[in-house]
Every structure is written in C-alpha cells, then in structure tokens.
Design a protein around this motif. Structure first.
Motif, PDB file in Angstrom:
ATOM      1  N   PRO A   1      29.157  34.634  40.284  1.00  9.26           N
ATOM      2  CA  PRO A   1      30.239  33.484  40.396  1.00  9.26           C
ATOM      3  C   PRO A   1      29.750  32.247  41.168  1.00  9.26           C
ATOM      4  CG  PRO A   1      30.770  35.478  41.965  1.00  9.26           C
ATOM      5  CD  PRO A   1      29.722  35.948  41.006  1.00  9.26           C
ATOM      6  N   THR A   2      28.696  32.514  42.104  1.00 12.99           N
ATOM      7  CA  THR A   2      28.489  31.395  43.074  1.00 12.99           C
ATOM      8  C   THR A   2      27.961  30.170  42.043  1.00 12.99           C
ATOM      9  OG1 THR A   2      26.187  32.338  43.200  1.00 12.99           O
ATOM     10  CG2 THR A   2      27.863  32.857  44.866  1.00 12.99           C
TER      11      THR A   2
ATOM     12  N   THR B   1      39.829  36.069  33.720  1.00 11.79           N
ATOM     13  CA  THR B   1      40.943  35.056  33.486  1.00 11.79           C
ATOM     14  C   THR B   1      41.668  34.300  34.718  1.00 11.79           C
ATOM     15  OG1 THR B   1      41.149  35.986  31.173  1.00 11.79           O
ATOM     16  CG2 THR B   1      42.842  34.304  31.980  1.00 11.79           C
ATOM     17  N   VAL B   2      41.599  33.055  34.605  1.00 18.93           N
ATOM     18  CA  VAL B   2      42.091  32.420  35.711  1.00 18.93           C
ATOM     19  C   VAL B   2      43.459  31.714  35.330  1.00 18.93           C
ATOM     20  CG1 VAL B   2      41.702  30.841  38.011  1.00 18.93           C
ATOM     21  CG2 VAL B   2      39.981  32.471  37.211  1.00 18.93           C
TER      22      VAL B   2
ATOM     23  N   THR C   1      41.592  40.628  35.311  1.00 24.00           N
ATOM     24  CA  THR C   1      40.432  41.056  34.731  1.00 24.00           C
ATOM     25  C   THR C   1      40.477  42.833  34.727  1.00 24.00           C
ATOM     26  OG1 THR C   1      37.869  41.458  35.058  1.00 24.00           O
ATOM     27  CG2 THR C   1      39.143  41.470  36.873  1.00 24.00           C
ATOM     28  N   ASN C   2      40.243  43.298  33.404  1.00 24.87           N
ATOM     29  CA  ASN C   2      40.104  44.820  33.381  1.00 24.87           C
ATOM     30  C   ASN C   2      41.495  45.520  33.971  1.00 24.87           C
ATOM     31  OD1 ASN C   2      37.978  44.600  31.742  1.00 24.87           O
ATOM     32  ND2 ASN C   2      36.608  44.819  33.611  1.00 24.87           N
ATOM     33  N   GLY C   3      42.668  45.095  34.014  1.00 22.50           N
ATOM     34  CA  GLY C   3      43.728  45.748  34.345  1.00 22.50           C
ATOM     35  C   GLY C   3      44.037  45.672  35.854  1.00 22.50           C
ATOM     36  N   ARG C   4      43.134  44.725  36.477  1.00 19.46           N
ATOM     37  CA  ARG C   4      43.263  44.549  37.805  1.00 19.46           C
ATOM     38  C   ARG C   4      43.678  42.909  37.845  1.00 19.46           C
ATOM     39  NH1 ARG C   4      37.964  45.651  38.302  1.00 19.46           N
ATOM     40  NH2 ARG C   4      37.272  43.805  38.762  1.00 19.46           N
TER      41      ARG C   4
ATOM     42  N   LEU D   1      39.382  33.831  44.725  1.00 18.45           N
ATOM     43  CA  LEU D   1      40.015  35.115  44.317  1.00 18.45           C
ATOM     44  C   LEU D   1      38.906  36.018  43.622  1.00 18.45           C
ATOM     45  CD1 LEU D   1      43.663  34.141  43.639  1.00 18.45           C
ATOM     46  CD2 LEU D   1      42.902  35.432  45.868  1.00 18.45           C
ATOM     47  N   LEU D   2      38.312  35.053  42.438  1.00 11.32           N
ATOM     48  CA  LEU D   2      37.310  35.769  41.483  1.00 11.32           C
ATOM     49  C   LEU D   2      36.189  36.374  42.392  1.00 11.32           C
ATOM     50  CD1 LEU D   2      36.397  34.127  38.189  1.00 11.32           C
ATOM     51  CD2 LEU D   2      34.787  34.848  39.855  1.00 11.32           C
ATOM     52  N   SER D   3      35.779  35.503  43.102  1.00 11.36           N
ATOM     53  CA  SER D   3      34.540  35.706  43.911  1.00 11.36           C
ATOM     54  C   SER D   3      34.931  37.216  44.791  1.00 11.36           C
ATOM     55  CB  SER D   3      34.035  34.640  44.759  1.00 11.36           C
ATOM     56  OG  SER D   3      33.682  33.466  43.984  1.00 11.36           O
TER      57      SER D   3
END
Length: 354
Positions: free
Chosen positions: A165-166, A193-194, A209-212, A232-234
């Motif tokens: 993600p960086t 997905t954001v 992502t994947n149920g989380r 949040l993604l990172s």
C-alpha cells in the motif's frame, strides 16, 4: 380559387468535406500457427471443486492439421506432496506424444502459477488458438480470484503479486473514484474497497475486504477522508501480513473476462493491464462439449480404448479424442483415485482443420 396545401420535400445531404472511411488493419490468419489445448481436473467436493491438476498440449499448424510439439501437466499451487509424487511417477513412466524430433519430447510439469506465466500468457501473446473442453469452467479453475462484472460477466484473476500500500500514497488523491447510486465515493485497491460517505459537511472513510471492515473518523473535507481511508487500509494490510503475504491482482498481467450470452455461449476478452501494447486485444477460444465425462467412461475402467468426436462451436474445428489406458497407466490406479483417474483419461488430442 386559391388552394393552400402543405408540401413535403425529401432532400439528400451531401457532406462538403467527407472523411475517408476507416480501414481495418486486422490481418490475422484464419488459423493461428499455434494452438494451446488444455483440460483440468478438480476435487470431488461439490462446494469447492478446486483445481487438482490438468494436461496441456502445444500444437503447431502443419499443412491442414495441428501436431503436438509440447506436452505437459499442470498442478495446483497447493497440491499435496503425495499427489505431486503421483505426477512425478507418471512423468517418468509415460512418454509424450510429440511428433517431431526437433521438439522437446519430455512431459513438462508446471505448477499452476508457472503454467499461467510460461505457457498460458505466452500463448495469448502469440495469439494462439486456445482450446478447452469447457472453456469457462477450465479457465475459472486456473483463476485464483474472481469479480462479478456487469452484463452477465465475470472477471477471472489469473496472476497475483504481493500488495504494497505504500506505493498508493503518491497518487492516492488523484486516482479514479466512482460515485455510487447512494452518492458515495468508492475505489478499489488490490482486494480492498474504500468508500467515502458524506453526512452534511463531514466525510468518513470505510474499508472493506474479505468479510472484514474498518471505519474511520469524520473529516471536514473529502481529501482528508480519502487519506484516512488509506491509513485504515495500510493498517489492515500490516495486521494481515502477520499471518502471511497479502496479495493483489497483478496489474502487469491481464485478467480474463467471461461474458455469458446464454447457457450455451460465452465470450472471452482481456482486461487492460499496464503496458497494454504488449498484449493482444482478444484471444481465440474454442469450447468443446465435455462428452468425455459421459457414462461411456465405464468402458475405460475395463482397460478398453474408445474414440469420441465432437465439433467445436463457431470456429469450424473438429477434434478427435483418443482415450486409452496404457499398461503403465493402469499400475498407477493404486495411487489416490481422484488424481490417478484423470491421468488415465486426459491424454491424446488430434486437431484437424477443415
């Protein structure tokens, strides 16, 4: 006496500076020089049916027929060592059916990921004819992930790489954000997905992502909410890496899009990867009806030979399948059944052009 009547005139408009009609530069041969023929076998679990192994052949057009110039086996990336030993023994015991001494007569063995990179993608780049007994099914068994697209289509992801993600930070605010029907902003990054939601003059990011999922704080501007979404993604990626690598679709490789017209027809196309000039805009597929898995397989179990013929739909191809159980193959029946059975019946292919 004066009569007033409406009259209607038809006129033909002639363009003052007409443009030259576009000329197609399509110059592909009717029959490509090479053909890739493959078939896959899966687990018996109806809820899973994941890839176990498959056979493939690379054929070259000589005269009016394709002749085998390479033959090999592909197997699932996570195939157990027990099953891999079965394949190794089969490779040592059985000779390939390569027809010319100028070509490698060994039976090649590739993992799924190596087969995709070295054989499947190379065949696409060479614009080879790609043939499968049931193309949508067999290609889906080679896929590692999928996405549902619009218009009865599925995007099959064939290649992955480690997600970092960086690398997103530099162009995160400038990337493409779609507006949903609810007025939210949405973008995809890897398998994440954001979503940016608005409430009055405040904005908040959510990551799925994947149920989380994880939800950020309300921010005064859209850009600050987007940056919070990247945070949040990172954080989620960093936490997920504690239990193993986090992967994403490889942007340097195309995905396969399968569009279903009806229950009998499907169309294949490629998504646009980075450096699209290295890839053709489309590939040629032939779907062969999988009649080989009919009740006639009972005759194969008795060690007999049979011949099955089926016609390819829409491509003018005729395929003859010669299925036989060689003595050396019968000895493999003592191995795990689901793998050995496929090794017995997934063999000789002869493609004739007419």
């Amino acid at each position: 006496m004066t009569l007033n009547k409406d009259i209607f005139l038809r006129s033909h408009v002639v363009e003052v500076d007409p443009k030259e009609p576009p000329v197609s530069d399509y110059n592909e041969p009717k029959w490509p020089e090479y053909a890739l023929v493959f078939d896959t076998e899966t687990t018996l679990d109806p809820k899973d049916q994941s890839l176990l192994f498959g056979f493939y052949r690379v054929c070259r057009l000589q005269g009016n027929a394709y002749h085998c110039v390479e033959e090999g086996i592909l197997y699932a990336d996570d195939l157990t060592s027990e099953y891999q030993k079965v394949i190794s023994r089969y490779k040592r015991a059985v000779s390939s059916e390569v027809v010319h001494e100028d070509y490698d007569a060994r039976i090649h063995v590739y993992s799924r990921s190596d087969f995709i990179e070295k054989i499947f993608f190379y065949a696409i780049k060479q614009r080879a004819l790609i043939i499968a007994f049931n193309a949508p099914w067999d290609v889906s068994r080679l896929a590692v992930q999928y996405r549902v697209s619009n218009n009865r289509a599925w995007t099959l992801i064939l290649s992955q790489r480690e997600f970092d993600p960086t690398k997103l930070k530099k162009k995160w605010l400038k990337r493409k954000w779609k507006t949903t029907k609810d007025g939210h902003l949405k973008t995809h990054a890897g398998y994440y997905t954001v979503v940016i939601k608005q409430r009055g003059t405040a904005y908040r990011a959510s990551v799925f992502t994947n149920g989380r999922s994880s939800v950020g704080n309300w921010k005064p501007t859209t850009d600050k909410a987007k940056l919070d979404g990247l945070r949040l993604l990172s954080e989620d990626v960093a936490a997920a890496k504690q239990s193993g690598p986090v992967l994403e679709p490889n942007p340097e490789r195309p995905c396969m899009r399968v569009t279903s017209k009806d229950s009998k027809a499907a169309f294949f196309s490629l998504t646009k990867p980075l450096r699209p000039e290295e890839w053709p805009t489309q590939s040629s597929f032939v779907m062969i009806t999988p009649t080989i898995f009919s009740s006639e397989t009972a005759t194969h179990a008795k060690g007999q030979s049979s011949s099955l013929n089926s016609s390819g739909t829409g491509f003018g191809a005729k395929m003859s399948l010669n299925v036989s159980l060689a003595t050396v193959s019968i000895r493999i029946c003592t191995e795990p059944y689901s793998l050995a059975w496929g090794l017995l019946i997934t063999r000789s292919l002869n493609i004739c052009v007419f």
